[in-house]
Design a protein around this motif. Structure first.
Motif: not given
Length: 157
Positions: A95, A98-99, A115, A117, A122, A124, A141, A150, A152
């Motif tokens: 996390t 990614i941030k 974000v 995890t 992950v 988003l 990500a 991932v 989203s």
């Protein structure tokens, strides 16, 4: 006190010389060459990433369609990942990584994108300014070590 003043003056002189050098005072031929090589490498990396994202179906049109259909976009890595990441510190590391990537991208807002995890998956959430920026966030990500999936739920605002 005298050593402090001498150190301060020397530091100021070094700073002035460094600024002068960076702004054209020194020989920047090799700096220009290095900048050109970095720019060429970045273009190659961007093309390779775009090609990979196209293979994954992360085109802006695909993202729009999936968001309209299901409200989220999901992609799984196909290669075996071995052991599932279950350690909370590993998820926190993912996390944070990614941030940090979101903070480094001028087109994405680390404030507008949340974000989270769990076991390498992950999620988003939040908003992005375009489907292209959703793609960009998912790419950042997806290309992070330890990420297995991932999801989203980013909305275009």
């Amino acid at each position: 006190m005298r050593a402090f003043i001498v150190g301060f003056i020397l530091g100021a002189v070094v700073l002035v010389v460094a600024v002068w050098y960076v702004h054209g005072g020194g020989n920047n031929g090799s700096m220009d060459d290095a900048r050109d090589r970095v720019a060429a490498g970045a273009k190659n990396a961007e093309a390779a990433t775009k090609n990979e994202m196209d293979k994954l179906g992360l085109t802006p049109d695909n993202i729009r369609d999936e968001l309209a259909r299901s409200g989220k976009v999901i992609r799984r890595k196909s290669e075996a990942v071995g052991h599932a990441i279950s350690d909370a510190t590993a998820d926190a590391r993912i996390t944070a990584a990614i941030k940090a990537k979101l903070l480094g991208d001028p087109d994405l807002s680390a404030v507008a994108i949340s974000v989270s995890t769990t076991d390498g998956c992950v999620t988003l959430s939040g908003s992005a300014s375009s489907p292209e920026n959703i793609r960009r966030a998912m790419t950042l990500a997806y290309d992070t070590d330890g990420v297995t999936q991932v999801v989203s739920t980013l909305l275009v605002k």
